[in-house]
Write a protein that holds these residues in place. Structure first.
Motif, PDB file in Angstrom:
ATOM      1  N   ASN A 159     -11.436 -16.840   0.549  1.00 24.84           N
ATOM      2  CA  ASN A 159     -10.082 -16.325   0.314  1.00 24.84           C
ATOM      3  C   ASN A 159      -9.695 -16.459  -1.158  1.00 24.84           C
ATOM      4  O   ASN A 159      -9.118 -15.537  -1.742  1.00 24.84           O
ATOM      5  CB  ASN A 159      -9.099 -17.091   1.195  1.00 24.84           C
ATOM      6  N   GLU A 160     -10.044 -17.593  -1.754  1.00 24.63           N
ATOM      7  CA  GLU A 160      -9.682 -17.820  -3.169  1.00 24.63           C
ATOM      8  C   GLU A 160     -10.353 -16.832  -4.107  1.00 24.63           C
ATOM      9  O   GLU A 160      -9.839 -16.547  -5.191  1.00 24.63           O
ATOM     10  CB  GLU A 160     -10.056 -19.246  -3.582  1.00 24.63           C
ATOM     11  N   VAL A 161     -11.515 -16.320  -3.713  1.00 20.44           N
ATOM     12  CA  VAL A 161     -12.180 -15.305  -4.541  1.00 20.44           C
ATOM     13  C   VAL A 161     -11.617 -13.918  -4.229  1.00 20.44           C
ATOM     14  O   VAL A 161     -11.354 -13.114  -5.133  1.00 20.44           O
ATOM     15  CB  VAL A 161     -13.719 -15.314  -4.310  1.00 20.44           C
ATOM     16  N   LEU A 162     -11.424 -13.641  -2.934  1.00 18.96           N
ATOM     17  CA  LEU A 162     -11.039 -12.276  -2.554  1.00 18.96           C
ATOM     18  C   LEU A 162      -9.589 -11.933  -2.877  1.00 18.96           C
ATOM     19  O   LEU A 162      -9.297 -10.779  -3.231  1.00 18.96           O
ATOM     20  CB  LEU A 162     -11.319 -12.029  -1.066  1.00 18.96           C
ATOM     21  N   VAL A 163      -8.678 -12.915  -2.780  1.00 20.60           N
ATOM     22  CA  VAL A 163      -7.257 -12.597  -3.058  1.00 20.60           C
ATOM     23  C   VAL A 163      -7.092 -12.030  -4.471  1.00 20.60           C
ATOM     24  O   VAL A 163      -6.556 -10.928  -4.634  1.00 20.60           O
ATOM     25  CB  VAL A 163      -6.322 -13.806  -2.786  1.00 20.60           C
ATOM     26  N   PRO A 164      -7.568 -12.724  -5.530  1.00 20.51           N
ATOM     27  CA  PRO A 164      -7.400 -12.154  -6.874  1.00 20.51           C
ATOM     28  C   PRO A 164      -8.229 -10.885  -7.102  1.00 20.51           C
ATOM     29  O   PRO A 164      -7.798  -9.989  -7.826  1.00 20.51           O
ATOM     30  CB  PRO A 164      -7.848 -13.267  -7.816  1.00 20.51           C
ATOM     31  N   LEU A 165      -9.401 -10.824  -6.467  1.00 20.17           N
ATOM     32  CA  LEU A 165     -10.240  -9.627  -6.614  1.00 20.17           C
ATOM     33  C   LEU A 165      -9.485  -8.376  -6.127  1.00 20.17           C
ATOM     34  O   LEU A 165      -9.416  -7.364  -6.816  1.00 20.17           O
ATOM     35  CB  LEU A 165     -11.528  -9.830  -5.799  1.00 20.17           C
ATOM     36  N   PHE A 166      -8.884  -8.478  -4.936  1.00 23.01           N
ATOM     37  CA  PHE A 166      -8.132  -7.330  -4.410  1.00 23.01           C
ATOM     38  C   PHE A 166      -6.822  -7.147  -5.171  1.00 23.01           C
ATOM     39  O   PHE A 166      -6.392  -6.021  -5.414  1.00 23.01           O
ATOM     40  CB  PHE A 166      -7.885  -7.481  -2.903  1.00 23.01           C
ATOM     41  N   SER A 167      -6.201  -8.262  -5.554  1.00 24.90           N
ATOM     42  CA  SER A 167      -4.934  -8.173  -6.263  1.00 24.90           C
ATOM     43  C   SER A 167      -5.107  -7.376  -7.565  1.00 24.90           C
ATOM     44  O   SER A 167      -4.245  -6.558  -7.920  1.00 24.90           O
ATOM     45  CB  SER A 167      -4.432  -9.586  -6.549  1.00 24.90           C
ATOM     46  N   ASP A 168      -6.225  -7.584  -8.255  1.00 25.55           N
ATOM     47  CA  ASP A 168      -6.505  -6.836  -9.490  1.00 25.55           C
ATOM     48  C   ASP A 168      -6.640  -5.338  -9.223  1.00 25.55           C
ATOM     49  O   ASP A 168      -6.566  -4.532 -10.146  1.00 25.55           O
ATOM     50  CB  ASP A 168      -7.809  -7.342 -10.144  1.00 25.55           C
ATOM     51  N   MET A 169      -6.914  -4.993  -7.959  1.00 26.37           N
ATOM     52  CA  MET A 169      -7.014  -3.565  -7.586  1.00 26.37           C
ATOM     53  C   MET A 169      -5.709  -3.083  -6.972  1.00 26.37           C
ATOM     54  O   MET A 169      -5.675  -2.043  -6.322  1.00 26.37           O
ATOM     55  CB  MET A 169      -8.103  -3.369  -6.518  1.00 26.37           C
ATOM     56  N   ASP A 170      -4.643  -3.893  -7.125  1.00 24.91           N
ATOM     57  CA  ASP A 170      -3.334  -3.567  -6.548  1.00 24.91           C
ATOM     58  C   ASP A 170      -3.343  -3.526  -5.031  1.00 24.91           C
ATOM     59  O   ASP A 170      -2.663  -2.693  -4.406  1.00 24.91           O
ATOM     60  CB  ASP A 170      -2.806  -2.229  -7.111  1.00 24.91           C
ATOM     61  N   ILE A 171      -4.124  -4.414  -4.465  1.00 27.45           N
ATOM     62  CA  ILE A 171      -4.207  -4.498  -3.010  1.00 27.45           C
ATOM     63  C   ILE A 171      -3.956  -5.933  -2.574  1.00 27.45           C
ATOM     64  O   ILE A 171      -4.444  -6.886  -3.188  1.00 27.45           O
ATOM     65  CB  ILE A 171      -5.589  -3.997  -2.522  1.00 27.45           C
ATOM     66  N   GLU A 172      -3.160  -6.043  -1.503  1.00 24.38           N
ATOM     67  CA  GLU A 172      -2.855  -7.362  -0.962  1.00 24.38           C
ATOM     68  C   GLU A 172      -3.795  -7.656   0.206  1.00 24.38           C
ATOM     69  O   GLU A 172      -3.900  -6.839   1.138  1.00 24.38           O
ATOM     70  CB  GLU A 172      -1.393  -7.344  -0.482  1.00 24.38           C
ATOM     71  N   LEU A 173      -4.481  -8.791   0.120  1.00 21.84           N
ATOM     72  CA  LEU A 173      -5.355  -9.205   1.224  1.00 21.84           C
ATOM     73  C   LEU A 173      -4.486  -9.972   2.222  1.00 21.84           C
ATOM     74  O   LEU A 173      -4.157 -11.139   2.016  1.00 21.84           O
ATOM     75  CB  LEU A 173      -6.492 -10.084   0.692  1.00 21.84           C
ATOM     76  N   ILE A 174      -4.129  -9.295   3.290  1.00 31.15           N
ATOM     77  CA  ILE A 174      -3.235  -9.899   4.301  1.00 31.15           C
ATOM     78  C   ILE A 174      -3.994 -10.927   5.142  1.00 31.15           C
ATOM     79  O   ILE A 174      -3.537 -12.044   5.344  1.00 31.15           O
ATOM     80  CB  ILE A 174      -2.656  -8.784   5.224  1.00 31.15           C
ATOM     81  N   ASP A 175      -5.173 -10.519   5.636  1.00 28.06           N
ATOM     82  CA  ASP A 175      -6.001 -11.441   6.429  1.00 28.06           C
ATOM     83  C   ASP A 175      -7.423 -10.905   6.484  1.00 28.06           C
ATOM     84  O   ASP A 175      -7.685  -9.777   6.071  1.00 28.06           O
ATOM     85  CB  ASP A 175      -5.413 -11.646   7.850  1.00 28.06           C
ATOM     86  N   PHE A 176      -8.327 -11.722   6.975  1.00 32.47           N
ATOM     87  CA  PHE A 176      -9.712 -11.266   7.175  1.00 32.47           C
ATOM     88  C   PHE A 176     -10.428 -12.194   8.143  1.00 32.47           C
ATOM     89  O   PHE A 176      -9.972 -13.314   8.398  1.00 32.47           O
ATOM     90  CB  PHE A 176     -10.497 -11.180   5.855  1.00 32.47           C
ATOM     91  N   LYS A 177     -11.553 -11.671   8.636  1.00 35.29           N
ATOM     92  CA  LYS A 177     -12.393 -12.444   9.548  1.00 35.29           C
ATOM     93  C   LYS A 177     -13.784 -12.574   8.952  1.00 35.29           C
ATOM     94  O   LYS A 177     -14.308 -11.596   8.401  1.00 35.29           O
ATOM     95  CB  LYS A 177     -12.466 -11.698  10.887  1.00 35.29           C
ATOM     96  N   ILE A 178     -14.363 -13.769   9.028  1.00 38.12           N
ATOM     97  CA  ILE A 178     -15.761 -13.899   8.635  1.00 38.12           C
ATOM     98  C   ILE A 178     -16.553 -14.549   9.762  1.00 38.12           C
ATOM     99  O   ILE A 178     -15.987 -15.184  10.657  1.00 38.12           O
ATOM    100  CB  ILE A 178     -15.961 -14.722   7.328  1.00 38.12           C
ATOM    101  N   GLU A 179     -17.870 -14.334   9.672  1.00 36.87           N
ATOM    102  CA  GLU A 179     -18.793 -15.018  10.578  1.00 36.87           C
ATOM    103  C   GLU A 179     -19.826 -15.713   9.712  1.00 36.87           C
ATOM    104  O   GLU A 179     -20.157 -15.246   8.620  1.00 36.87           O
ATOM    105  CB  GLU A 179     -19.461 -14.008  11.511  1.00 36.87           C
TER     106      GLU A 179
END
Ligand code: C5P
Length: 237
Positions: A159-179
């Motif tokens: 999450n700590e990597v993906l939140v800023p990655l998407f934020s830089d693309m003007d996208i909010e990471l609301i939630d996600f699932k991993i396995e």
């Protein structure tokens, strides 16, 4: 590397053996399913987009020291990955309320959480993938308490990597699932996929959905939205 016999066919992928015992060949399908397989459709181009986006995200996570099963992109809808035994848990991280938590706890969709929360669901189609407590995980022997702590920490690192990655693309990471799964040495690796099928991605400002809710909620425009995610991540389609 040669493609061997089919080992498994899931809702969204086929898995084949290769001539190397610890490497498998994944083919992403165009099938879309939701609500535990009750809703189904074939969507042209979806397999290719999820394969390409997953490959890109696993590479970005590796740059931040998060290891996954990803080995190599083979083609637009195929990738090579390390063979792992999947831990039968879906690990969900939520930064804001949407989907099942909005329904279960009465939050309005989009309500941000002060801190990300982590949930575990049991990977069991017959039971409808129920939400689990840590005690449930223990009695089901799905993972040890130490593994549960590791999965939680790893999910928050992702999450700590993906939140800023998407934020830089003007996208909010609301939630996600991993396995996650165990490789032949017993190391736990991030596995399966990370794509708009497994994340909720909202365009900042407009709150436009760019994820599988377009299919779940019959909103249309899924291929265009996934293409936009891929291109904002630096892909060219
Ligand atoms: O449905 P729910 O709100 O619990 O989903 C949380 C997140 O996990 C969403 O991003 C959804 O796409 C993902 N998810 C998934 N596979 C499932 C269940 C949820 O990828 N079987």
């Amino acid at each position: 590397m040669n493609k061997g016999k089919q080992l498994y066919e899931g809702k969204a992928k086929r898995i084949y053996a290769t001539d190397q015992e610890d490497i498998v060949w994944i083919e992403y399908k165009n099938s879309a399913t939701a609500f535990n397989g009750e809703k189904k459709a074939e969507i042209d181009g979806k397999g290719r987009l999820n394969n390409l986006i997953t490959g890109l995200l696993f590479k970005k996570l590796a740059e931040h020291g998060i290891e996954s099963h990803f080995v190599e992109q083979l083609s637009e809808n195929e990738q090579l990955v390390k063979h792992v035994n999947i831990i039968p848990l879906e690990v969900v991280v939520r930064n804001a309320a949407a989907g099942s938590i909005a329904k279960r706890l009465g939050f309005e969709e989009g309500t941000p959480f002060k801190e990300p929360i982590v949930e575990f669901y049991y990977k069991d189609d017959a039971l409808g993938d129920p939400l689990l407590t840590e005690d449930h995980i223990k009695i089901l022997e799905a993972a040890t308490p130490e593994e549960v702590q590791f999965l939680k920490k790893e999910a928050l690192r992702v999450n700590e990597v993906l939140v800023p990655l998407f934020s830089d693309m003007d996208i909010e990471l609301i939630d996600f699932k991993i396995e996650l799964g165990k490789d032949k040495n017993g190391s736990i690796l991030l596995a399966d996929e990370i794509s708009p099928d497994t994340c909720r991605l909202w365009e900042k400002g407009t709150k436009r959905k760019l994820d599988k809710d377009l299919f779940r909620r019959d909103l249309g425009g899924l291929t265009e939205a996934y293409t936009e995610i891929y291109n904002r991540l630096g892909g060219t389609l």
